[in-house]
Design a protein around this motif. Sequence first.
Motif, PDB file in Angstrom:
ATOM      1  N   LYS A 118       0.828  -1.199   0.000  1.00 46.56           N
ATOM      2  CA  LYS A 118       0.000   0.000   0.000  1.00 46.56           C
ATOM      3  C   LYS A 118       0.863   1.249   0.000  1.00 46.56           C
ATOM      4  O   LYS A 118       1.915   1.279   0.624  1.00 46.56           O
ATOM      5  N   TYR A 119       0.378   2.270  -0.705  1.00 46.53           N
ATOM      6  CA  TYR A 119       0.991   3.581  -0.614  1.00 46.53           C
ATOM      7  C   TYR A 119       0.495   4.219   0.682  1.00 46.53           C
ATOM      8  O   TYR A 119      -0.682   4.109   1.024  1.00 46.53           O
ATOM      9  N   ARG A 120       1.400   4.877   1.398  1.00 43.74           N
ATOM     10  CA  ARG A 120       1.064   5.519   2.666  1.00 43.74           C
ATOM     11  C   ARG A 120       1.449   6.990   2.580  1.00 43.74           C
ATOM     12  O   ARG A 120       2.371   7.361   1.857  1.00 43.74           O
ATOM     13  N   VAL A 121       0.735   7.807   3.327  1.00 42.68           N
ATOM     14  CA  VAL A 121       0.971   9.243   3.306  1.00 42.68           C
ATOM     15  C   VAL A 121       1.377   9.687   4.711  1.00 42.68           C
ATOM     16  O   VAL A 121       0.683   9.395   5.681  1.00 42.68           O
ATOM     17  N   HIS A 122       2.517  10.392   4.784  1.00 41.74           N
ATOM     18  CA  HIS A 122       3.066  10.895   6.045  1.00 41.74           C
ATOM     19  C   HIS A 122       2.942  12.413   6.043  1.00 41.74           C
ATOM     20  O   HIS A 122       3.704  13.093   5.343  1.00 41.74           O
ATOM     21  N   CYS A 123       1.980  12.928   6.799  1.00 43.95           N
ATOM     22  CA  CYS A 123       1.767  14.377   6.883  1.00 43.95           C
ATOM     23  C   CYS A 123       2.203  14.867   8.263  1.00 43.95           C
ATOM     24  O   CYS A 123       1.956  14.182   9.262  1.00 43.95           O
ATOM     25  N   PRO A 124       2.827  16.039   8.322  1.00 46.28           N
ATOM     26  CA  PRO A 124       3.273  16.576   9.612  1.00 46.28           C
ATOM     27  C   PRO A 124       2.103  16.710  10.596  1.00 46.28           C
ATOM     28  O   PRO A 124       1.046  17.245  10.258  1.00 46.28           O
ATOM     29  N   GLY A 125       2.302  16.171  11.800  1.00 45.79           N
ATOM     30  CA  GLY A 125       1.310  16.312  12.859  1.00 45.79           C
ATOM     31  C   GLY A 125       0.065  15.455  12.714  1.00 45.79           C
ATOM     32  O   GLY A 125      -0.902  15.633  13.455  1.00 45.79           O
ATOM     33  N   VAL A 126       0.057  14.546  11.751  1.00 48.02           N
ATOM     34  CA  VAL A 126      -1.110  13.693  11.506  1.00 48.02           C
ATOM     35  C   VAL A 126      -0.638  12.239  11.450  1.00 48.02           C
ATOM     36  O   VAL A 126       0.454  11.953  10.961  1.00 48.02           O
ATOM     37  N   ALA A 127      -1.482  11.333  11.926  1.00 47.76           N
ATOM     38  CA  ALA A 127      -1.141   9.912  11.858  1.00 47.76           C
ATOM     39  C   ALA A 127      -0.966   9.485  10.398  1.00 47.76           C
ATOM     40  O   ALA A 127      -1.646   9.996   9.501  1.00 47.76           O
ATOM     41  N   VAL A 128      -0.047   8.561  10.170  1.00 46.13           N
ATOM     42  CA  VAL A 128       0.173   8.018   8.825  1.00 46.13           C
ATOM     43  C   VAL A 128      -1.134   7.381   8.351  1.00 46.13           C
ATOM     44  O   VAL A 128      -1.830   6.721   9.117  1.00 46.13           O
ATOM     45  N   GLN A 129      -1.445   7.608   7.084  1.00 43.12           N
ATOM     46  CA  GLN A 129      -2.689   7.041   6.552  1.00 43.12           C
ATOM     47  C   GLN A 129      -2.462   6.419   5.183  1.00 43.12           C
ATOM     48  O   GLN A 129      -1.498   6.744   4.486  1.00 43.12           O
ATOM     49  N   ASP A 130      -3.353   5.512   4.825  1.00 50.90           N
ATOM     50  CA  ASP A 130      -3.292   4.901   3.509  1.00 50.90           C
ATOM     51  C   ASP A 130      -3.647   5.948   2.457  1.00 50.90           C
ATOM     52  O   ASP A 130      -4.533   6.784   2.661  1.00 50.90           O
ATOM     53  N   SER A 131      -2.971   5.889   1.343  1.00 46.90           N
ATOM     54  CA  SER A 131      -3.166   6.860   0.271  1.00 46.90           C
ATOM     55  C   SER A 131      -4.610   6.898  -0.212  1.00 46.90           C
ATOM     56  O   SER A 131      -5.150   7.980  -0.465  1.00 46.90           O
ATOM     57  N   ASP A 132      -5.240   5.737  -0.342  1.00 41.29           N
ATOM     58  CA  ASP A 132      -6.609   5.739  -0.859  1.00 41.29           C
ATOM     59  C   ASP A 132      -7.550   6.524   0.060  1.00 41.29           C
ATOM     60  O   ASP A 132      -8.378   7.304  -0.411  1.00 41.29           O
ATOM     61  N   GLN A 133      -7.406   6.367   1.368  1.00 39.38           N
ATOM     62  CA  GLN A 133      -8.267   7.092   2.304  1.00 39.38           C
ATOM     63  C   GLN A 133      -7.995   8.598   2.252  1.00 39.38           C
ATOM     64  O   GLN A 133      -8.914   9.408   2.313  1.00 39.38           O
ATOM     65  N   TRP A 134      -6.739   8.956   2.145  1.00 37.67           N
ATOM     66  CA  TRP A 134      -6.336  10.355   2.045  1.00 37.67           C
ATOM     67  C   TRP A 134      -6.940  11.004   0.801  1.00 37.67           C
ATOM     68  O   TRP A 134      -7.488  12.100   0.850  1.00 37.67           O
ATOM     69  N   LEU A 135      -6.850  10.301  -0.321  1.00 35.17           N
ATOM     70  CA  LEU A 135      -7.371  10.837  -1.576  1.00 35.17           C
ATOM     71  C   LEU A 135      -8.897  10.828  -1.617  1.00 35.17           C
ATOM     72  O   LEU A 135      -9.511  11.759  -2.152  1.00 35.17           O
ATOM     73  N   LEU A 136      -9.523   9.812  -1.050  1.00 36.88           N
ATOM     74  CA  LEU A 136     -10.986   9.779  -1.013  1.00 36.88           C
ATOM     75  C   LEU A 136     -11.542  10.921  -0.160  1.00 36.88           C
ATOM     76  O   LEU A 136     -12.578  11.512  -0.493  1.00 36.88           O
ATOM     77  N   ALA A 137     -10.830  11.257   0.921  1.00 37.82           N
ATOM     78  CA  ALA A 137     -11.250  12.397   1.760  1.00 37.82           C
ATOM     79  C   ALA A 137     -11.159  13.695   0.956  1.00 37.82           C
ATOM     80  O   ALA A 137     -12.071  14.540   1.033  1.00 37.82           O
ATOM     81  N   GLU A 138     -10.102  13.860   0.181  1.00 39.47           N
ATOM     82  CA  GLU A 138      -9.968  15.052  -0.656  1.00 39.47           C
ATOM     83  C   GLU A 138     -11.033  15.079  -1.738  1.00 39.47           C
ATOM     84  O   GLU A 138     -11.631  16.132  -2.012  1.00 39.47           O
ATOM     85  N   LEU A 139     -11.312  13.950  -2.336  1.00 43.07           N
ATOM     86  CA  LEU A 139     -12.341  13.872  -3.375  1.00 43.07           C
ATOM     87  C   LEU A 139     -13.698  14.261  -2.794  1.00 43.07           C
ATOM     88  O   LEU A 139     -14.482  14.976  -3.446  1.00 43.07           O
ATOM     89  N   LYS A 140     -13.974  13.823  -1.604  1.00 49.41           N
ATOM     90  CA  LYS A 140     -15.243  14.163  -0.939  1.00 49.41           C
ATOM     91  C   LYS A 140     -15.354  15.683  -0.761  1.00 49.41           C
ATOM     92  O   LYS A 140     -16.410  16.269  -0.996  1.00 49.41           O
ATOM     93  N   LYS A 141     -14.252  16.333  -0.368  1.00 54.23           N
ATOM     94  CA  LYS A 141     -14.248  17.794  -0.215  1.00 54.23           C
ATOM     95  C   LYS A 141     -14.525  18.492  -1.545  1.00 54.23           C
ATOM     96  O   LYS A 141     -15.262  19.466  -1.608  1.00 54.23           O
ATOM     97  N   VAL A 142     -13.912  17.990  -2.604  1.00 56.51           N
ATOM     98  CA  VAL A 142     -14.049  18.594  -3.929  1.00 56.51           C
ATOM     99  C   VAL A 142     -15.491  18.487  -4.428  1.00 56.51           C
ATOM    100  O   VAL A 142     -15.994  19.394  -5.086  1.00 56.51           O
ATOM    101  N   ARG A 143     -16.140  17.393  -4.111  1.00 56.79           N
ATOM    102  CA  ARG A 143     -17.499  17.148  -4.624  1.00 56.79           C
ATOM    103  C   ARG A 143     -18.584  17.897  -3.846  1.00 56.79           C
ATOM    104  O   ARG A 143     -19.720  17.906  -4.271  1.00 56.79           O
ATOM    105  N   LYS A 144     -18.232  18.507  -2.733  1.00 53.03           N
ATOM    106  CA  LYS A 144     -19.243  19.238  -1.958  1.00 53.03           C
ATOM    107  C   LYS A 144     -19.670  20.496  -2.647  1.00 53.03           C
ATOM    108  O   LYS A 144     -19.051  21.143  -3.362  1.00 53.03           O
TER     109      LYS A 144
END
Length: 119
Positions: free
Chosen positions: A93-119
């Motif tokens: 799995k691709y993982r995303v390491h953001c400052p001050g945030v727990a490491v997350q799977d790339s798909d979840q990170w991108l799906l959260a952004e997609l949800k924001k865009v679609r609002k």
Amino acid sequence: MRLLFKYVALIIIALFSLTSAATPTPATALEVNHLLKFIATTDCQYERNSDKHTGKEAAEHIKKKYDYFKDKIVSAEDFIELGATKSAVTGSKYRVHCPGVAVQDSDQWLLAELKKVRK
């Protein structure tokens, strides 16, 4: 008559194979381009196969995968699943390491952004 039937059958098969390839809609292309820009401009690090990359490096790699899988992509979710979730070679799995945030799977990170865009 048999020869004519064979030609007609081959033409039908050829036409079906041409129409069965997926093509991203203009709306999907806009969403995918947004996600690629989101990846490229992030301050987060993208982990692929245990190596960390900048957002720009990750976006370049994922864009190549998008170009490769484009005929299978109908939605932004397809793009995420096929091109931005895991290594096609190792399955890691691709993982995303953001400052001050727990490491997350790339798909979840991108799906959260997609949800924001679609609002």
